[in-house]
Design a protein around this motif. Structure first.
Motif, PDB file in Angstrom:
ATOM      1  N   VAL A 139      -1.375 -90.491  15.476  1.00  0.00           N
ATOM      2  CA  VAL A 139      -1.640 -91.014  16.817  1.00  0.00           C
ATOM      3  C   VAL A 139      -2.055 -89.906  17.770  1.00  0.00           C
ATOM      4  CG1 VAL A 139      -0.601 -92.177  18.806  1.00  0.00           C
ATOM      5  CG2 VAL A 139      -0.121 -92.997  16.496  1.00  0.00           C
ATOM      6  N   ASP A 140      -1.456 -88.724  17.660  1.00  0.00           N
ATOM      7  CA  ASP A 140      -1.811 -87.624  18.564  1.00  0.00           C
ATOM      8  C   ASP A 140      -3.276 -87.243  18.424  1.00  0.00           C
ATOM      9  OD1 ASP A 140       0.714 -87.552  19.574  1.00  0.00           O
ATOM     10  OD2 ASP A 140       1.373 -85.813  18.407  1.00  0.00           O
ATOM     11  N   SER A 143      -5.403 -89.941  20.020  1.00  0.00           N
ATOM     12  CA  SER A 143      -5.386 -89.839  21.483  1.00  0.00           C
ATOM     13  C   SER A 143      -6.280 -88.708  21.969  1.00  0.00           C
ATOM     14  CB  SER A 143      -3.956 -89.628  21.976  1.00  0.00           C
ATOM     15  OG  SER A 143      -3.133 -90.726  21.629  1.00  0.00           O
ATOM     16  N   ARG A 159       1.181 -95.026  23.201  1.00  0.00           N
ATOM     17  CA  ARG A 159       1.353 -94.356  21.907  1.00  0.00           C
ATOM     18  C   ARG A 159       2.339 -95.074  21.001  1.00  0.00           C
ATOM     19  NH1 ARG A 159       0.545 -87.871  22.115  1.00  0.00           N
ATOM     20  NH2 ARG A 159      -1.323 -87.862  23.432  1.00  0.00           N
TER      21      ARG A 159
END
Length: 206
Positions: A139-140, A143, A159
């Motif tokens: 996810v990081d 993003s 998130r």
């Protein structure tokens, strides 16, 4: 002659669009007729639904309404575009398909999975992909890749939501390994493209 349906799944920023374009070019260079479609969208009706689903002003959409709208757009695309293309012998590459509803509305919105699965069977008249490609990224990283672009309504869900969606995709792929190709989206574009191409050519040549 019956075509093949290949779907690409993954959270936003996983690189689906790039890899779909590369696969399309590769297959067309081999002489295949290829049609690329996206979800939600791909028909005039489905594009109108897409605008409603992704627009920030639609923030008050109930999760069940959201699930039904995605399924409605998918149903129109399947019956108006995908099924005729498959019947004509084309390879159809779809940017998201039924598993996206299971991941986003089932795991992400935490709606009952069995109800989502049943709705997808109805919407698609049980049309299943020949191969599902999951481009998996943390996810990081997702993003970071999307940080320079305006976020649509789904991308603004946070998130924790995206983490549930990612885990949903991985659960689906791990429990149905014969249907999925899991590819890490963190290596080079060339490596990813080659891995996908090799696997897809094997599938469509079988």
């Amino acid at each position: 002659m019956t075509g093949r349906l290949i779907t690409f799944e993954g959270i936003d920023g996983s690189g689906k669009s790039t890899q779909i374009a590369r696969l399309q070019h590769s297959l067309e260079s081999r002489g295949y007729e290829v049609l690329v479609v996206r979800e939600p969208g791909g028909t005039p009706i489905s594009e109108q639904i897409r605008e409603l689903l992704l627009h920030p002003d639609s923030a008050d959409l109930h999760p069940r309404t959201e699930a039904l709208l995605f399924s409605a757009a998918r149903s129109q695309l399947v019956h108006e575009v995908i099924r005729p293309a498959l019947a004509a012998g084309s390879i159809v590459i779809c940017d998201r398909y039924a598993d996206s509803s299971i991941a986003y509305q089932g795991y992400g919105r935490e709606l009952p999975l069995e109800e989502i699965i049943t709705t997808q069977k109805f919407a698609t008249s049980d049309l299943l992909p020949d191969l599902k490609v999951l481009l998996d990224v943390p996810v990081d990283i997702s993003s970071d890749r999307k940080s320079q672009e305006p976020a649509d309504r789904m991308e603004s869900a946070g998130r924790a939501f995206m983490a549930r969606v990612r885990e949903g995709y991985l659960q689906l792929a791990r429990t149905q390994p014969e249907q999925w190709l899991i590819v890490t989206g963190q290596t080079s574009e060339e490596q990813i493209a080659q891995e996908i191409e090799n696997y897809v050519v094997k599938i469509i040549s079988a």
